[in-house]
Design a protein around this motif. Sequence first.
Motif, mmCIF file in Angstrom:
data_model
loop_
_atom_site.group_PDB
_atom_site.id
_atom_site.type_symbol
_atom_site.label_atom_id
_atom_site.label_comp_id
_atom_site.label_asym_id
_atom_site.label_seq_id
_atom_site.Cartn_x
_atom_site.Cartn_y
_atom_site.Cartn_z
ATOM 1 N N LYS A 275 7.526 -11.438 18.770
ATOM 2 C CA LYS A 275 8.198 -10.885 17.698
ATOM 3 C C LYS A 275 7.908 -9.186 17.959
ATOM 4 O O LYS A 275 8.366 -8.293 17.239
ATOM 5 N N LEU A 276 7.424 -8.799 19.127
ATOM 6 C CA LEU A 276 7.287 -7.197 19.465
ATOM 7 C C LEU A 276 8.700 -6.450 19.407
ATOM 8 O O LEU A 276 9.420 -6.825 20.388
ATOM 9 N N CYS A 277 8.916 -5.597 18.631
ATOM 10 C CA CYS A 277 10.219 -5.038 18.623
ATOM 11 C C CYS A 277 9.883 -3.150 18.502
ATOM 12 O O CYS A 277 10.942 -2.518 18.698
ATOM 13 N N ARG A 278 8.711 -2.959 18.285
ATOM 14 C CA ARG A 278 8.506 -1.453 18.053
ATOM 15 C C ARG A 278 7.285 -1.106 19.138
ATOM 16 O O ARG A 278 6.091 -1.539 19.011
ATOM 17 N N LEU A 279 7.759 -0.295 20.248
ATOM 18 C CA LEU A 279 6.853 -0.179 21.424
ATOM 19 C C LEU A 279 6.585 1.253 21.527
ATOM 20 O O LEU A 279 7.535 2.098 21.683
ATOM 21 N N GLY A 280 5.372 1.607 22.160
ATOM 22 C CA GLY A 280 5.013 2.894 22.515
ATOM 23 C C GLY A 280 3.961 3.116 23.645
ATOM 24 O O GLY A 280 3.076 3.342 23.495
ATOM 25 N N PHE A 281 4.448 2.423 24.811
ATOM 26 C CA PHE A 281 3.366 2.528 25.992
ATOM 27 C C PHE A 281 2.887 3.914 26.520
ATOM 28 O O PHE A 281 3.971 4.655 26.496
ATOM 29 N N ASP A 303 8.604 5.035 21.473
ATOM 30 C CA ASP A 303 7.948 5.870 21.484
ATOM 31 C C ASP A 303 7.810 6.122 23.016
ATOM 32 O O ASP A 303 7.036 5.376 23.825
ATOM 33 N N LEU A 304 8.429 7.319 23.526
ATOM 34 C CA LEU A 304 8.414 7.729 24.935
ATOM 35 C C LEU A 304 7.764 9.194 25.277
ATOM 36 O O LEU A 304 7.939 9.641 26.037
ATOM 37 N N LEU A 305 7.043 9.668 24.127
ATOM 38 C CA LEU A 305 6.383 10.900 24.116
ATOM 39 C C LEU A 305 5.454 11.212 25.264
ATOM 40 O O LEU A 305 5.533 12.181 25.869
ATOM 41 N N PRO A 322 20.296 -1.901 22.707
ATOM 42 C CA PRO A 322 21.437 -1.696 21.909
ATOM 43 C C PRO A 322 20.966 -1.818 20.230
ATOM 44 O O PRO A 322 21.716 -1.566 19.225
ATOM 45 N N ASN A 323 19.980 -2.174 19.787
ATOM 46 C CA ASN A 323 19.336 -2.435 18.450
ATOM 47 C C ASN A 323 18.436 -1.269 18.231
ATOM 48 O O ASN A 323 17.650 -1.034 17.132
ATOM 49 N N LEU A 324 18.185 -0.296 19.008
ATOM 50 C CA LEU A 324 17.156 0.967 18.812
ATOM 51 C C LEU A 324 17.538 1.486 17.524
ATOM 52 O O LEU A 324 19.069 2.121 17.321
ATOM 53 N N GLN A 325 16.795 1.991 16.831
ATOM 54 C CA GLN A 325 17.177 2.777 15.595
ATOM 55 C C GLN A 325 16.145 3.886 15.589
ATOM 56 O O GLN A 325 16.369 4.894 14.877
ATOM 57 N N ILE A 326 14.855 3.991 16.104
ATOM 58 C CA ILE A 326 14.001 5.057 16.155
ATOM 59 C C ILE A 326 13.771 5.413 17.556
ATOM 60 O O ILE A 326 13.148 4.385 18.697
ATOM 61 N N LEU A 327 13.639 6.627 18.028
ATOM 62 C CA LEU A 327 13.461 7.050 19.175
ATOM 63 C C LEU A 327 12.535 8.390 19.101
ATOM 64 O O LEU A 327 13.091 9.250 18.711
ATOM 65 N N GLU A 328 11.381 8.261 19.947
ATOM 66 C CA GLU A 328 10.579 9.678 20.069
ATOM 67 C C GLU A 328 10.422 9.957 21.422
ATOM 68 O O GLU A 328 9.973 8.812 22.380
#
Length: 596
Positions: A275-281, A303-305, A322-328
């Motif tokens: 179910k992982l859909c929000r990621l910030g490695f 999260d690519l900060l 294609p389903n991205l809603q939030i990008l940092e």
Amino acid sequence: MSKYPNLPLPNYDTIWELVLPYISTPSDHNSLSLVCKRWLEIDNLTRKHVTMALCYTATPQQLSTRFPHLESVKLKGKPRAAMFNLIPEDWGGYVTPWVEELATKFTKLKKLHFRRMIVGDGDLELLGRTRGKDLQVLKLDKCSGFSTNGLKHIARYCRNLKTLVMEESIIKENDGEWLHELALSNTVLENLNFYMTDLMQVKFQDLELLARNCASLVSVKISDSDILDLKGFFLAAVALEEFAGGSFSEAPEQDGEDVVNLQLERYSVVSLPPKLCRLGFTYVGKVEMPILFPIASRLTKLDLLYALLDTEGHCLLLERCPNLQILETRNVVGDRGLEVLARFCKKMRRLRIERGADEQEMEDEEGIVSQRGLTALAHGCVELEYLAVYVSDIDNASLECIGAHLKNLCDFRLVLLDREEKITDLPLDIGVGCLLRGCSKLRRCALYLRPGGLTDTGLGYVGKYSSNVRWMLLGYVGESDKGILEFSKGCPNLQKLEMRGCCFSESALALSAVQLPSLRYLWVQGYRATSPNSNQEILAMARPYWNIEIIPARRLIANDPEGEAVLVEHPAHILAYYSLAGRRADCPTSVLPLHP
């Protein structure tokens, strides 16, 4: 008389007692409480949540007296400028008097959020012992002053805790026992966040135990830890939807595809939750990026900060989301990355682009954001609600384009970097005016430019077309006092104004503060001193319940980008705010409170 005399008249008090709890907007609550004394009493008894934008606007006793049945409290301490080391460390924001009141008076408290406050281990122990049985949410957001000993008290007493957040807090680490205690005693945790902290003694076995005991764990954000050590955690966390903080170890020194294949083989034992859909490695490079490709299509937040991707790496990853809603991310994404985002990520809601750490020496010439990328973004991501971006170049046409297409924009923040000497199109008066006129839903706005970026005329446009804006940050704008005075003729709903590096005099700042009808908070760093009696000029804004503090100019030793110690000049600050508490007792000697 009633049209139906046999029917009982309605009990309006009962009606409002049932209706008021469903009114969620604080401004609506405040308006209703002013209608009459009875509605004020009902509001006092039924209010469930309160946010205090500054902890010195009222005393803890005043809060408990007015709202005795609160279930949720959010308190903010130090001004936002503290995040950039612009406010003295001892300025204040101590949580102790609040915890003492919360511990004894708020018997229904379930949610507590402290932001930029000084929290001690004793505060956490008292909170745990008194409110631990009922506390479900505890957020220590950008706080300092506590250690892992305090976290142990929270883990021991707060067994029903569903959310524990400590993101970007400064925590003294004694050991990792707090996490072990939390994993043993809690079975309902849903959100654990100690992202961007220095907690390094965390054992991955405790994370795995926590995941096994808490079947509802949906969000975990941790400090740096190798992804290989987390394979057991990922297997146990079957409900996990958000993860941030893991990193990939450095790739072996090989050539070409051999490096990619070796990294893929090394990390093939790691299976990410379904179910992982929000990621910030963190520290994920171009070599490791193919590991993310299989789940890219289901990602809604990225999260690519702190990733190590160049412009090309951003493009390769974003075109698969294609389903991205939030990008940092950082401005290394470049104009080309924003063009890819505009083409493939049509569902974007929030975009935050920070300044790169090594921006001055960036080797990738594509790694800059300008009007080209913003124009593409405005045409392609029309659902954007939040846009914060550092740009190297900008023109009026791109700002006009944003105003014409991004009709859902509620929060816009623009910082013009000073790296480039020549900017395509200054001043930005017309573009800023068109953006504000077109984005009628805007509630928060920041324009951090450079001298010449916005004239007095442009500042007048900002005031005229910001009718719904409640928070605003202005940096290096305007030419003279005329600009801020024109600005203050508008902005009828502006509650919080922050300014830095502007050329306005004390008298103009004071008159502007008086003219802004809804202003509750003013912070200014750097202004034009006009006389030896400048404090008397500032006192022109004095009024009942209005606190004024002056932080004198100071010099600090800081490290430059090359790590060498340099002397940094901090201009004087003005901080003014409404307060029912009067002059605060813990005002440091480095701050001068002003009174008429």
